[in-house]
Design a protein around this motif. Structure first.
Motif, PDB file in Angstrom:
ATOM      1  N   ARG A 182      47.153 -42.054 -62.566  1.00 54.88           N
ATOM      2  CA  ARG A 182      47.309 -43.389 -63.144  1.00 54.88           C
ATOM      3  C   ARG A 182      46.827 -44.507 -62.202  1.00 54.88           C
ATOM      4  O   ARG A 182      46.473 -45.589 -62.639  1.00 54.88           O
ATOM      5  N   ILE A 183      46.825 -44.232 -60.884  1.00 55.58           N
ATOM      6  CA  ILE A 183      46.474 -45.321 -59.968  1.00 55.58           C
ATOM      7  C   ILE A 183      45.067 -45.185 -59.395  1.00 55.58           C
ATOM      8  O   ILE A 183      44.606 -46.021 -58.636  1.00 55.58           O
ATOM      9  N   ARG A 184      44.372 -44.110 -59.764  1.00 56.04           N
ATOM     10  CA  ARG A 184      43.110 -43.780 -59.095  1.00 56.04           C
ATOM     11  C   ARG A 184      42.083 -44.907 -59.137  1.00 56.04           C
ATOM     12  O   ARG A 184      41.283 -45.071 -58.224  1.00 56.04           O
ATOM     13  N   GLU A 185      42.143 -45.694 -60.172  1.00 62.57           N
ATOM     14  CA  GLU A 185      41.162 -46.765 -60.358  1.00 62.57           C
ATOM     15  C   GLU A 185      41.152 -47.750 -59.170  1.00 62.57           C
ATOM     16  O   GLU A 185      40.121 -48.265 -58.773  1.00 62.57           O
ATOM     17  N   ASN A 186      42.320 -47.972 -58.593  1.00 62.80           N
ATOM     18  CA  ASN A 186      42.411 -48.934 -57.493  1.00 62.80           C
ATOM     19  C   ASN A 186      42.480 -48.260 -56.127  1.00 62.80           C
ATOM     20  O   ASN A 186      42.723 -48.907 -55.116  1.00 62.80           O
ATOM     21  N   VAL A 187      42.286 -46.954 -56.140  1.00 60.28           N
ATOM     22  CA  VAL A 187      42.464 -46.222 -54.887  1.00 60.28           C
ATOM     23  C   VAL A 187      41.134 -45.630 -54.442  1.00 60.28           C
ATOM     24  O   VAL A 187      40.405 -45.048 -55.246  1.00 60.28           O
ATOM     25  N   SER A 188      40.818 -45.812 -53.148  1.00 57.06           N
ATOM     26  CA  SER A 188      39.553 -45.284 -52.667  1.00 57.06           C
ATOM     27  C   SER A 188      39.700 -43.873 -52.111  1.00 57.06           C
ATOM     28  O   SER A 188      38.746 -43.112 -52.081  1.00 57.06           O
ATOM     29  N   PHE A 189      40.885 -43.524 -51.663  1.00 55.45           N
ATOM     30  CA  PHE A 189      41.049 -42.204 -51.045  1.00 55.45           C
ATOM     31  C   PHE A 189      42.516 -41.796 -51.064  1.00 55.45           C
ATOM     32  O   PHE A 189      43.409 -42.654 -50.993  1.00 55.45           O
ATOM     33  N   PHE A 190      42.737 -40.477 -51.131  1.00 52.90           N
ATOM     34  CA  PHE A 190      44.099 -39.943 -51.073  1.00 52.90           C
ATOM     35  C   PHE A 190      44.179 -38.830 -50.038  1.00 52.90           C
ATOM     36  O   PHE A 190      43.244 -38.047 -49.899  1.00 52.90           O
ATOM     37  N   PHE A 191      45.316 -38.727 -49.389  1.00 51.46           N
ATOM     38  CA  PHE A 191      45.682 -37.504 -48.666  1.00 51.46           C
ATOM     39  C   PHE A 191      46.986 -37.036 -49.295  1.00 51.46           C
ATOM     40  O   PHE A 191      47.857 -37.859 -49.614  1.00 51.46           O
ATOM     41  N   GLN A 192      47.116 -35.727 -49.432  1.00 51.96           N
ATOM     42  CA  GLN A 192      48.369 -35.240 -50.021  1.00 51.96           C
ATOM     43  C   GLN A 192      48.816 -33.950 -49.346  1.00 51.96           C
ATOM     44  O   GLN A 192      48.005 -33.086 -49.036  1.00 51.96           O
ATOM     45  N   ASN A 193      50.092 -33.866 -49.120  1.00 50.00           N
ATOM     46  CA  ASN A 193      50.646 -32.640 -48.562  1.00 50.00           C
ATOM     47  C   ASN A 193      51.948 -32.293 -49.265  1.00 50.00           C
ATOM     48  O   ASN A 193      52.779 -33.163 -49.514  1.00 50.00           O
ATOM     49  N   ILE A 194      52.094 -31.014 -49.568  1.00 50.18           N
ATOM     50  CA  ILE A 194      53.329 -30.610 -50.240  1.00 50.18           C
ATOM     51  C   ILE A 194      54.124 -29.673 -49.334  1.00 50.18           C
ATOM     52  O   ILE A 194      53.592 -28.687 -48.820  1.00 50.18           O
ATOM     53  N   THR A 195      55.364 -30.027 -49.099  1.00 51.89           N
ATOM     54  CA  THR A 195      56.262 -29.174 -48.316  1.00 51.89           C
ATOM     55  C   THR A 195      57.239 -28.529 -49.285  1.00 51.89           C
ATOM     56  O   THR A 195      57.660 -29.176 -50.248  1.00 51.89           O
ATOM     57  N   ASN A 196      57.619 -27.286 -48.999  1.00 56.77           N
ATOM     58  CA  ASN A 196      58.615 -26.594 -49.837  1.00 56.77           C
ATOM     59  C   ASN A 196      58.175 -26.447 -51.288  1.00 56.77           C
ATOM     60  O   ASN A 196      58.999 -26.601 -52.188  1.00 56.77           O
ATOM     61  N   GLN A 197      56.917 -26.164 -51.482  1.00 52.31           N
ATOM     62  CA  GLN A 197      56.411 -26.139 -52.850  1.00 52.31           C
ATOM     63  C   GLN A 197      57.192 -25.156 -53.722  1.00 52.31           C
ATOM     64  O   GLN A 197      57.386 -25.367 -54.905  1.00 52.31           O
TER      65      GLN A 197
END
Ligand code: ATP
Ligand code: MG
Length: 907
Positions: A888-903
């Motif tokens: 939903r926010i990608r339009e205003n976002v230039s880059f993402f980092f994501q990490n999932i703990t305890n998936q």
């Protein structure tokens, strides 16, 4: 020659002769002596057991009730202590050179006699005085003589050099032996004994001035044991009376019940010292009502605390530091301890404590009350919290209160009354603030007579050796000797050994001293990392979101960077702190241009507008804003981050109507803007910042956490309320701005991902692409940020020194990059959904002045650059994750980092 005794002579320094031999103990055999120094930790047990074994044969005061323990196998968890202690002393025990050398013949030199004279090092314990012709010398003190080749150094027992000499004849120095007197470096000395290299390297030979573990376990234990052997002689005279009294001494809870948690029994030595009136030893059993809830690490923690405050870990010392990471339930562990000691004790079951004082930050006073109620209900224990309307006097007047909870600030105001109350246990929550012993709070607390002291802190304690000393000295006063001697014996060699220029010898010495210090303090400092509760926690999805700045923001940013103030900064022409003004303006702008507008307007109308730097910075800025700009009518589009935030809130509200959001900023003015956004969108919110009355804080927190609350958003000022708060009602946490100190951000993030959280936790860190915010983030995760010690909330931006190079970097706007941080990672991907390995594969290490053996994975530490590279990352254009929030926010976002703990954690 007759001589007056030097201090050590009188106190039984084992490195000197004649040796102090405690009463009721036979002369130690050489083998025993070897054991004594082989392991400091075991030493206390060996020595104590030997002593008490001898005593218990004839001492009627040791009255163990016969128990079935051995046959039925109560889980005393004794092996926990053993395991812990052994770990602490592993370094020491593995050292094969751990022997006392009693005679000159046994002199150990570091290498063979045929070696170069310069490489020979010998150590002697000596006494010294000024040279005189008198027959009866009056020795002025003990010292350690270090002979190296043709030179020597004389150190007093505080580790300070008191004499030096070079160019001696090698043969003369080589011949030094016990009993010899000589004049050396302007001092007359008598050699009392030889010190093994290991005893020197570990610092143990300084024991009288310092307080090494050897000293503690031998001389102090002995002193305590034998100081007044008849003090608590049994008063029960008839056998029948004794029997009768014993029959009533039963454990409060059944030690044999399944899952019972039974505290370790005191050993004979402890009984000899503390068992009053010959009471039998009774099992101390934690209330099953509490045990039912306790996590395994909490059970261990309670045993640890129990052993510490009972003086069972270090003889005669009753202090402890529980430094578990945030959210591990330090409060519950303490509550369990208090409740246990208040109702039970090992001697005849008699309670060990009556009154407890808990000192905590103001915002947590009511949290403590709540936790007491949560775990014990309101009937079992009566607690009293001090605030404006409830004064300490009330506590004094009502004997049924057993626990007093007070803020550090209130404590200072009520110190006189507090001093008049006899507290048996003192707990200092967030006790890291006592790291500076000269501050008022610390001096006030030090002045309290209470011997059983516990510091709770989520912050690692070994990062700064001086602060470490202050905390250790608070809980166990004097255990490390005086500050000057500690510095000489431990701090200086350890720090020196960490310098790149350190010689092999310095490195070795530093490591040995660090090992010794760890071994000694490890007995009463416990730290577990978040990993121990990860399995009880839901998944955590952490996102770093790079938001494109708005057009107005960009224009203003360029203008600020072109200002005279910034240019002067870069030329090093301005006063020291002027860069902070520039940085402040850029940070405000990143949050929202209207904040900058208000600042300029405010300055224009103030009398200090004339101050050059600010005028130079703000010159012409107002003209960039539309002519009719009204900061109160700000729009979301004007700030990249605010636009992202607004969309994020909308999607959370829409997709997870039962979930709540904690929205964090470091600035009250920014919180005002965020609050306005809440109003505009009709989101119910609550707010806690520096201005919130202490008495209202818990109420606000409780309201938000309650499932009946209609609040959607909790606006939190991280500086005001970060520490210790439990905001598990929220499962989304948005860090709107970034602080120089990673600790502030990490503290805030830990408020929601903690025990009791039911939903997967989503963390969003918003950064404005290409701006100073990225630079601050890079600093947090770069080596520089990681090593600056760092996880310490008291460190602010003012502490940071910037070089002109660094300032140049800070004051650069990267307009065309999607993510400068990614550009710096040397990553080959082009932002097309790079799936890195899970962070969990890369343990996070923190720097600790005590050295490598102390390093453990520590989730308080920010991720490093290389770890970040392992996170999933992608540019806004390439997002193809199924994360509906990011979508939903990608339009205003230039880059993402994501990490999932305890998936995979099932909640
Ligand atoms: N065994 C447990 N079962 C369920 N919840 C628990 C348990 N232990 C602690 N908690 C809850 O976990 C939360 C965190 O505990 P607590 O506030 O004591 O953490 P802390 O170690 O003091 O952390 P900080 O350093 O942040 O102050 C509290 O809400 C507490 O009630
Ligand atoms: Mg706490």
């Amino acid at each position: 020659m007759r001589r007056s005794a030097a201090p050590s002579q009188l106190q039984g320094n084992p490195f000197k002769k004649p040796k102090f031999i405690p009463p009721a103990r036979s002369n130690p055999s050489p083998n025993e002596e070897v054991t004594k120094l082989n392991s400091d930790v075991k030493l206390s047990e060996v020595a104590a057991n030997k002593n008490t074994f001898l005593q218990s044969q004839s001492d009627p005061r040791i009255c163990n009730l016969p128990t079935e323990e051995s046959s039925r196998g109560i889980n005393h968890e004794d092996n926990y202590r053993e395991k812990y202690c052994l770990e602490a002393s592993a370094k020491t025990t593995s050292d094969p050179h751990h022997t006392v050398h009693l005679a000159p013949k046994e002199i150990t030199v570091s290498k063979g006699q045929e070696e170069e004279p310069d490489s020979l090092v010998k150590y002697f314990s000596v006494v010294w005085c000024k040279p005189s012709k008198k027959k009866h010398k009056k020795w002025e003190g003990d010292a350690v003589l270090i002979v190296k080749g043709k030179s020597f150094t004389l150190k007093d027992l505080e580790g300070k050099d008191i004499g030096r000499g070079i160019g001696y004849k090698f043969k003369e120095l080589e011949k030094i032996e016990e009993g010899q007197t000589m004049t050396i470096g302007g001092k007359e000395i008598e050699v009392m004994g030889i010190i093994s290299p290991d005893d020197f390297n570990s610092g143990r030979c300084f024991q009288l001035g310092g307080g090494s573990s050897a000293a503690l376990h031998s001389s102090q234990a002995v002193k305590k044991c034998f100081s007044n052997p008849f003090k608590s002689v049994c008063k029960l005279n008839s056998k029948e009376n004794r029997q009768k009294s014993f029959q009533n001494c039963k454990p409060r809870h059944d030690p044999y019940a399944p899952n019972s948690l039974v505290m370790p029994r005191p050993d004979n030595n402890h009984q000899w010292m503390f068992s009053k009136n010959c009471f039998p030893v009774v099992d101390v059993v934690i209330d099953p009502h509490l045990v039912f809830h306790l996590r395994p690490h909490q059970k261990e923690g309670i045993i640890f605390l129990y052993e510490c405050v009972m003086g069972m870990r270090v003889n005669g010392r009753c202090g402890a530091i529980l430094a578990d990471e945030m959210g591990l339930g330090k409060t519950l562990q303490c509550i369990s301890l208090i409740w246990t000691l208040q109702c039970q004790g090992p001697y005849g079951g008699k309670p060990v404590i009556k009154k407890t004082l808990i000192v905590s930050p103001g915002s947590l006073v009511n949290n403590w009350r709540k936790e007491f109620q949560k775990w014990l209900g309101i009937e079992r224990i009566k607690i009293f919290t001090v605030d404006q309307d409830h004064k300490v006097e009330e506590f004094t007047k009502c004997p049924f209160y057993s626990v007093l909870i007070i803020s550090y600030e209130m404590l200072l105001r009520s110190l006189d009354q507090i001093k008049n109350i006899k507290f048996d246990l003192l707990i200092c929550d967030e006790g890291h603030r006592l790291k500076n012993s000269t501050i008022k709070t610390a001096t006030a607390l030090i002045s309290l007579a209470c011997e059983k002291r516990i510091i709770l802190t989520g912050t690692p304690v070994q990062n700064d050796l001086q602060e470490f000393f202050a905390l250790i000295d608070f809980v166990n006063p004097g255990i490390l000797g005086s500050l000057p001697s500690y510095r000489k014996i431990y701090e200086e060699p350890i720090i020196k050994s960490r310098q790149p220029s350190a010689s092999e010898e310095e490195k070795e010495l530093g490591e040995r001293r660090a090992a010794e210090l760890t071994c000694l303090t490890g007995l009463f400092v416990l730290r577990r990392t978040q990993e121990v509760i990860n399995k009880y926690l839901p998944p955590k999805i952490e996102n770093v979101v790079f938001c494109r700045p708005g057009a107005l923001q960009m224009e203003l940013y360029r203008k600020l960077l072109n200002s005279q103030a910034v240019r002067f900064c870069l030329q090093g022409l301005l006063e020291n702190s002027s860069h902070l003004i520039c940085i402040g303006a850029l940070k405000k702008l990143c949050n929202h241009p209207c904040l900058l507008f208000s600042s300029v307007k405010e300055k224009e109308s103030s009398s200090t507008w004339d101050e050059n730097e600010e005028r130079n910075l703000y010159e012409g800025l107002i003209n960039v804003f539309p002519a009719d700009y009204n900061p109160l009518m700000f729009t979301e589009e004007e700030s990249g981050k605010l636009q992202v935030l607004s969309k994020l809130l909308a999607v959370i509200h829409e997709l997870c109507p039962d979930e709540k959001v904690v929205l964090v900023s470091n600035y009250t003015q920014t919180l005002n803007i965020l609050q306005e956004v809440c109003k505009r969108h009709g989101y119910a919110y609550t707010r806690l910042d520096g201005q919130t009355q202490i008495s209202q804080r818990q109420q606000i927190v409780d309201g938000f956490n309650s499932k009946y609350s209609s609040d959607f958003i909790f606006l939190l000022s991280s500086k005001a309320g970060g520490v210790g708060l439990n905001l598990i009602g929220g499962s989304h946490l948005i860090l709107y701005d970034i602080d120089w100190n990673p600790a502030t951000d990490i503290q805030a993030m830990s408020r929601v991902w903690r025990d009791g959280q039911k939903h997967p936790v989503h963390i969003y860190r918003l950064l404005t692409t290409g701006t100073i915010e990225e630079k601050i983030y890079q600093r947090q995760i770069s080596k520089q940020g990681l090593s600056g010690a760092v996880v310490d909330l008291t460190k602010t931006c003012d502490h940071i020194q910037f070089s002109v190079e660094e300032l140049k970097n800070l004051f650069t706007l990267h307009e065309s990059s999607h993510c400068v941080t990614h550009d710096l990672l040397d990553c080959e991907c082009t932002g097309e959904n790079h799936t890195g390995d899970s962070l969990e594969k890369f343990p996070v290490f923190r720097n600790c002045q005590l050295g490598t053996h102390q390093q453990k994975s520590d989730s308080l530490k920010p991720v490093s650059m290389s770890q970040l590279k392992q996170w999933k990352h992608f540019s806004g254009d390439h997002l193809n994750l199924t994360d509906p929030f990011l979508e939903r926010i990608r339009e205003n976002v230039s880059f993402f980092f994501q990490n999932i703990t305890n998936q995979t954690t099932a909640i």
